[in-house]
Design a protein around this motif. Structure first.
Motif: not given
Length: 229
Positions: A9-25
């Motif tokens: 629910d925190v936009p900044e954290t959601s964006e960070w998780l999206c970027l992290t997933l894209q780096q991982a996979f």
């Protein structure tokens, strides 16, 4: 990993998780949701292979979403991504069927490393969470020993040992070490169907549903080393 659900629910954290997933996979498609209700709506139309669930959401807990993800996407890998490192949340998440538990305050490099470990069958669990789990079962084991020396102490049903055959113990050990079914099959000289049956039987006996829980149970039984790296 092809599609992933992020519930944060925190936009900044959601964006960070999206970027992290894209780096991982590579080439992963991410569906973000900021509430349990939005997540349920996404699951109605998309079958994801990975779900990162926050605990504290505006309309509930991500842990309560675990059964919903398992129902709509049976093969999805479910990871709790949170700041809560207390025993209650950890055990509740594993009992619900989560496959991993990652803390958001880990360095990006380690977070990505833990996510990539999924591809090798390595449960994505933060090192500090692993320590908490082992400490919990170490305390539980001590309590069990105390009860054995003092029969008047009421028994804790969680400490009642479930008997496994030698072969079932072997399979549990290998699952806990991160081996997949073909690898276990090759190592033990069994068919993959036989290995699958053993895993199913062990999970049913121990009332567990994920590799993370299997690792915890194997540690508790002394089948694998509790040393953390």
């Amino acid at each position: 990993m092809q599609q992933a659900l992020i519930v944060e629910d925190v936009p900044e954290t959601s964006e960070w998780l999206c970027l992290t997933l894209q780096q991982a996979f590579q080439q992963i498609q991410v569906f973000p949701a900021s509430s349990c209700e939005q997540a349920r709506q996404i699951l109605q139309t998309h079958c994801v292979s990975l779900a990162l669930l926050d605990v504290n959401l505006p309309d509930g807990s991500g842990i309560d979403l675990v059964p919903c993800v398992r129902q709509h996407c049976p093969d999805a890998y479910i990871v709790i991504s949170t700041i809560f490192d207390d025993e209650e949340h950890i055990l509740k998440a594993l009992k619900a069927g989560a496959h991993g538990y990652l803390l958001k305050d880990m360095p990006d490099r380690l977070f990505i490393q833990k996510l990539r470990g999924i591809l090798n069958g390595d449960p994505p669990i933060s090192p500090s969470i692993s320590r908490r789990i082992l400490q919990y079962f170490s305390a539980e084991k001590s309590a069990s020993a105390s009860h054995a020396s003092n029969p008047d102490t009421p028994a804790d049903p969680r400490n009642e040992a479930v008997s496994l055959s030698p072969r079932e113990q072997e399979v549990l050990t290998l699952v806990a070490k991160g081996l997949n079914r073909p690898e276990i099959s090759s190592l033990l000289g069994l068919s993959t169907n036989t290995v699958a049956r053993y895993i199913r039987d062990v999970y049913q006996k121990l009332n567990i549903s994920s590799r993370a829980e299997a690792a915890v149970e194997a540690c508790r039984r002394g089948l694998v080393s509790t040393e953390l790296h």
